[in-house]
Write an enzyme that holds these catalytic residues in place. Structure first.
Site, mmCIF file in Angstrom:
data_model
loop_
_atom_site.group_PDB
_atom_site.id
_atom_site.type_symbol
_atom_site.label_atom_id
_atom_site.label_comp_id
_atom_site.label_asym_id
_atom_site.label_seq_id
_atom_site.Cartn_x
_atom_site.Cartn_y
_atom_site.Cartn_z
ATOM 1 N N LYS A 33 -25.553 52.204 -19.724
ATOM 2 C CA LYS A 33 -26.277 53.403 -19.254
ATOM 3 C C LYS A 33 -27.647 53.042 -18.697
ATOM 4 O O LYS A 33 -28.022 53.467 -17.605
ATOM 5 C CB LYS A 33 -26.454 54.405 -20.409
ATOM 6 N N THR A 34 -28.389 52.291 -19.495
ATOM 7 C CA THR A 34 -29.742 51.952 -19.061
ATOM 8 C C THR A 34 -29.690 51.073 -17.813
ATOM 9 O O THR A 34 -30.482 51.233 -16.891
ATOM 10 C CB THR A 34 -30.491 51.247 -20.203
ATOM 11 N N ASP A 217 -33.391 58.597 -19.456
ATOM 12 C CA ASP A 217 -32.581 57.785 -20.373
ATOM 13 C C ASP A 217 -32.608 58.440 -21.762
ATOM 14 O O ASP A 217 -33.532 59.195 -22.069
ATOM 15 C CB ASP A 217 -33.156 56.360 -20.450
ATOM 16 N N GLU A 218 -31.623 58.157 -22.589
ATOM 17 C CA GLU A 218 -31.559 58.688 -23.964
ATOM 18 C C GLU A 218 -31.714 60.211 -23.975
ATOM 19 O O GLU A 218 -32.439 60.783 -24.800
ATOM 20 C CB GLU A 218 -32.664 58.058 -24.836
ATOM 21 N N GLN A 252 -25.352 59.000 -30.383
ATOM 22 C CA GLN A 252 -26.592 58.307 -30.759
ATOM 23 C C GLN A 252 -27.765 59.277 -30.875
ATOM 24 O O GLN A 252 -28.918 58.876 -30.766
ATOM 25 C CB GLN A 252 -26.920 57.224 -29.736
ATOM 26 N N ARG A 634 -26.022 47.633 -32.180
ATOM 27 C CA ARG A 634 -27.109 46.785 -31.675
ATOM 28 C C ARG A 634 -26.662 45.332 -31.568
ATOM 29 O O ARG A 634 -27.311 44.513 -30.937
ATOM 30 C CB ARG A 634 -28.346 46.849 -32.606
HETATM 31 P P1 ATP Z 1 -27.408 51.906 -25.532
HETATM 32 O O1 ATP Z 1 -26.526 53.094 -25.713
HETATM 33 O O2 ATP Z 1 -27.464 51.073 -26.750
HETATM 34 O O3 ATP Z 1 -28.748 52.275 -24.976
HETATM 35 P P2 ATP Z 1 -26.579 51.219 -22.865
HETATM 36 O O4 ATP Z 1 -25.385 52.056 -22.579
HETATM 37 O O5 ATP Z 1 -27.858 51.660 -22.293
HETATM 38 O O6 ATP Z 1 -26.677 50.978 -24.428
HETATM 39 P P3 ATP Z 1 -27.172 48.712 -21.614
HETATM 40 O O7 ATP Z 1 -28.272 48.345 -22.529
HETATM 41 O O8 ATP Z 1 -27.508 49.215 -20.276
HETATM 42 O O9 ATP Z 1 -26.223 49.760 -22.363
HETATM 43 O O10 ATP Z 1 -26.150 47.532 -21.461
HETATM 44 C C1 ATP Z 1 -25.687 46.807 -22.592
HETATM 45 C C2 ATP Z 1 -25.536 45.349 -22.250
HETATM 46 O O11 ATP Z 1 -24.434 45.164 -21.375
HETATM 47 C C3 ATP Z 1 -26.738 44.784 -21.528
HETATM 48 O O12 ATP Z 1 -26.948 43.477 -21.972
HETATM 49 C C4 ATP Z 1 -26.321 44.801 -20.077
HETATM 50 O O13 ATP Z 1 -27.005 43.843 -19.321
HETATM 51 C C5 ATP Z 1 -24.839 44.502 -20.185
HETATM 52 N N1 ATP Z 1 -24.045 45.055 -19.057
HETATM 53 C C6 ATP Z 1 -23.979 46.334 -18.680
HETATM 54 N N2 ATP Z 1 -23.141 46.478 -17.637
HETATM 55 C C7 ATP Z 1 -22.647 45.261 -17.344
HETATM 56 C C8 ATP Z 1 -21.716 44.747 -16.368
HETATM 57 N N3 ATP Z 1 -21.130 45.528 -15.485
HETATM 58 N N4 ATP Z 1 -21.469 43.428 -16.392
HETATM 59 C C9 ATP Z 1 -22.043 42.618 -17.296
HETATM 60 N N5 ATP Z 1 -22.925 43.034 -18.236
HETATM 61 C C10 ATP Z 1 -23.231 44.343 -18.278
HETATM 62 MG MG MG Z 2 -29.677 52.226 -23.203
#
Ligand code: ATP
Ligand code: MG
Length: 766
Positions: A33-34, A217-218, A252, A634
């Site tokens: 997402k982020t 975000d969030e 979350q 995490r």
């Molecule tokens: P959270 O809900 O904990 O905030 P999130 O959904 O925001 O998580 P991110 O932090 O954006 O997730 O991504 C999680 C991990 O996966 C990061 O290390 C990111 O770089 C990696 N990632 C995300 N998308 C890809 C992709 N398409 N290919 C490889 N790595 C990825």
């Molecule tokens: Mg995130």
């Protein structure tokens, strides 16, 4: 452009390249997402759809905002300063600094942290002779903050009885007092900005037109006022306004206790007629066992928006589970495992220890310290909250805004200058009578009180005068000396650490001015030159030309004001020393959005995690489960979980049952490191626990009850410490049989768990 997008999966790509419409990205932890949000900003700019100034992005912490800026600068060859990326509080601070006149604030208004807010409320209660047993200061504070978060001023709060009427009256008095002193609390930052935009049409329309893309975000943890703020600034219901792109995960949502409303997600979807709802289900963070644990746990919650997570990463290592006899042993175990990880080449900064409540960190810190392993605590006693640092900040605050009563009271007699309680009482009365600040009331004081207070005012004035042309770091240094603070701690036996902390502040100021883009010699007091460097001109409601808050903060705030705002707003963030490879300790709440190769979740005990307070609130356990879900997700590669039979918490020994969450995890993903022979022990404890809970009992009562329940005529008790010639010291964890056939199950620590026949074994009481 190819570069920007080639690392995305099809759903992520679709989200990043959506047309400029409102959109909701609903997705589980670690699904990117982020990353999608950051990439979308870069893509929008790179494809020329928006200029950096047209971006408004909201993150949950200052640290996250900084990270996002760093990533964007790496992706795009542009100056990121024109972009607005920050927390709600940070962004509101910026708007209020720029439009302080329209917001009816002094230019150098200051931000009250929670501690200052509480002490201000205490003073208010005293000044108005309010019984603080009937109206505890904390209750008054929650009342005020809750109403602000609902967007309600005192005049709009409906009171149904005398108590509520009194609270409303106090709320009103409190706001008046803040205005008088030129200070705002955290909730006020938001409410004030909201009202400013609501009232001031030209300003509102200007920002609505400016921000073509608002990204949050969030989103699941926004509160009602934040949602209303977003509606306003995105021009909801008007022809103007940009597109709102929200990403979040209902699983979350963990800040309900602070007013977050997960219902904002559904409200957003309906009210903004979201056509683009995208789900991301591929997890890129965690190995399979970890993800299975997260998925299975969270499936126990009802009312979910529904989504799944899968990974291509393979199962990886199972989740390691350890039962410790005590919190001390838990800490030892963490250290042993951490040493193993480090021995295998793990960076210390990739090892996180998570706990449900801050009080748990002490024992772990102590053990790490003894073992010589560097560590950092997030959000523990923050640098800017340490007593000596707060004192220094108070002097600086007075230099910037002498009407801040909290700052005044903190240092008027520190170091001691013979200004007593009686003098201050008289001063407070005078301030009350004339409706002015304490500082302004000093000239009304006569006699000895007048002389000593006058001398203090003179001190503040003279330091301000002396530092008029100085840069911030130098101003900080002079203040530390002239205030007498350094001298004071030099004379104190244990003052060395405090002096070091104070001197650290000069470094913090140096770093701050360079990071914020102030020239190295920029005078700290210099008033903003912003009006001269205005971005787009806006005409305000009074026909006066005002400026856009486009410019970097450096042009709208003096270095001193900016530094003080930083101390209030950013104090809570990570304090890791740059470049230092240290283990990371933090609460589960502050781990949100972060990731680590190795994660320990500690204190998984009933009453602690899930926290005992959750059983009293509707949906409380579900919120704890979401918190556990955040904790599990995490971890990238290795996850450890532990719990203790006994724990010292708040000065009491607690006898614990393991957390119910263990029963909700897939057995095949867990690897129990300690023998699971404690079933009787748990059965006993469970029964004792339930009995006492029914009676509304305390931890001590539970322990006592436990003893009674387990008494079996053998003369021994469960929980008793014993020594054995061969096995060493241990604790009786269970008793079976009775009389001559009595057997005891004893945890001997190093020798492990043994079952001994009590008629034969020679045990000694310890
Ligand atoms: P959270 O809900 O904990 O905030 P999130 O959904 O925001 O998580 P991110 O932090 O954006 O997730 O991504 C999680 C991990 O996966 C990061 O290390 C990111 O770089 C990696 N990632 C995300 N998308 C890809 C992709 N398409 N290919 C490889 N790595 C990825
Ligand atoms: Mg995130």
């Amino acid at each position: 452009m190819q570069n920007l997008l080639h690392n995305l999966n099809p759903e992520q790509l679709a989200a990043v390249t959506l047309p400029p419409q409102n959109a909701l990205i609903l997705a589980g932890a670690g699904s990117g997402k982020t990353r999608v949000l950051t990439t979308r900003i870069a893509w929008l700019i790179q494809t020329g759809q928006v200029s950096p100034a047209g971006i408004l992005a909201v993150t949950f912490t200052n640290k996250a905002a900084k990270e996002m800026l760093t990533r964007l600068s790496a992706m795009l060859p542009i100056n990121t300063r024109g972009m607005w990326i920050g927390t709600f509080h940070g962004l509101c601070n910026r708007l209020l600094r720029t439009h302080y006149r329209d917001a009816a604030l002094p230019q150098s208004f200051q931000i009250l942290d929670t501690q200052d807010q509480l002490s201000m409320i205490k003073r208010l209660l005293k000044a108005h002779n309010v019984d603080d047993e009937k109206y505890p200061p904390k209750t008054v504070m929650y009342f005020i903050n809750n109403n602000k978060e609902q967007g309600l001023r005192a005049s709009k709060v409906e009171a149904y009885d005398a108590t509520e009427r009194k609270l409303v009256e106090l709320y009103d008095l409190y706001d008046e007092q803040c205005q008088r002193e030129g200070v705002v609390d955290f909730a006020e930052l938001l409410l004030r900005t909201y009202e400013l935009l609501l009232r001031n049409q030209p300003l509102r329309e200007h920002y609505q037109q400016r921000f073509r893309h608002i990204l949050v975000d969030e989103f699941q943890d926004t509160n009602n006022l934040q949602y209303a703020w977003l509606k306003l600034i995105s021009g909801h219901g008007t022809q103007r306004g940009g597109a709102l792109f929200a990403v979040g995960d209902d699983d979350q949502s963990i800040y309900a206790f602070r007013g977050a409303n997960v219902g904002n997600m559904a409200a957003f979807e309906a009210e903004f007629q979201v056509k683009n709802l995208i789900k991301l289900e591929q997890n890129y963070r965690s190995h399979g066992h970890i993800l299975d644990a997260a998925n299975m746990l969270i499936a126990n919650n009802s009312r979910r928006l529904g989504k799944n997570l899968r990974t291509d990463a393979g199962h990886g290592e199972p989740v390691r589970v350890y039962e410790a006899t005590s919190d001390l042993q838990e800490a030892q175990w963490i250290i042993e495992e951490a040493k193993n990880l480090i021995g295998e080449g793990a960076r210390r900064s990739e090892i996180a220890v998570l706990y449900r409540s801050n009080a748990q960190s002490r024992v772990i810190e102590h053990a790490l310290f003894s073992a010589g392993i560097p560590y950092t605590v997030y959000g523990g006693l923050r640098y800017f909250q340490r007593a000596e640092v707060k004192h220094a900040i108070a002097y600086l605050q007075l230099m910037d805004n002498p009407h801040n009563d909290s700052a005044f009271l903190r240092v008027v007699n520190f170091p001691a200058r013979g200004i007593g309680a009686r003098t201050l009482e008289q001063l407070q009365n005078a301030a009350e009578t004339y409706g002015i600040s304490l500082y302004a009331a000093v000239p009304y004081m006569v006699g000895k009180a007048g002389t000593s207070l006058g001398a203090f005012v003179k001190l503040v004035e003279s330091v301000r005068f002396e530092t008029q042309q100085m840069a911030l770091p130098e101003l900080v240094r002079i203040t530390l000396e002239s205030s007498g603070l350094l001298q004071h701690y030099q004379n104190e036996k244990e003052g060395a650490d405090r002096i070091e902390n104070l001197e650290q502040m000069v470094n913090a100021a140096t770093q701050f001015v360079s990071e914020e883009g102030y020239g190295p010699g920029a005078p700290a007091h210099l008033g903003p030159q912003a009006d001269a460097q205005a971005g787009a001109a806006i005409i305000n409601a009074d026909g006066v030309e005002i400026m856009d808050a486009d410019a970097p903060l450096a042009t709208v705030m003096s270095p001193l004001s900016a530094f003080l705002a930083h101390a209030s707003l950013e104090a809570g963030d990570n304090q890791a020393q740059a470049g230092q490879d240290a283990m990371q300790l933090m609460t589960v709440h502050s781990a949100k959005g972060l990731e680590f190769d190795n994660v320990f979740i500690t204190g998984l005990e009933e009453g602690l995690f899930p926290h005992e307070s959750s059983s009293k609130e509707e949906g409380g356990v579900e919120e704890e489960r979401r918190l556990m879900y955040v904790a599990i997700t995490r971890a990238r590669k290795r996850l450890y979980m532990c719990f203790c039979q006994t724990r010292m918490l708040h000065g009491q020994t607690r006898y614990n049952m393991k957390s119910r969450f263990f029963d909700e995890l897939p057995e095949e993903s867990l690897k129990w490191l300690s023998p699971r022979v404690q079933s009787h022990w748990f059965a006993n404890k469970k029964a004792a626990w339930e009995d006492v809970q029914l009676a509304g009992g305390t931890d001590n009562a539970i322990a006592q009850r436990l003893t009674q329940k387990s008494g079996n005529g053998s003369g021994w008790r469960i929980g008793e410490s014993v020594a054995h010639a061969k096995f060493g010291e241990g604790v009786i964890v269970n008793l079976e049989g009775s009389g001559a056939n009595c057997r005891a199950q004893i945890n001997f620590g190093t020798a492990g768990m043994k079952v001994l026949d009590l008629s034969v074994a020679k045990l000694e009481r310890l």
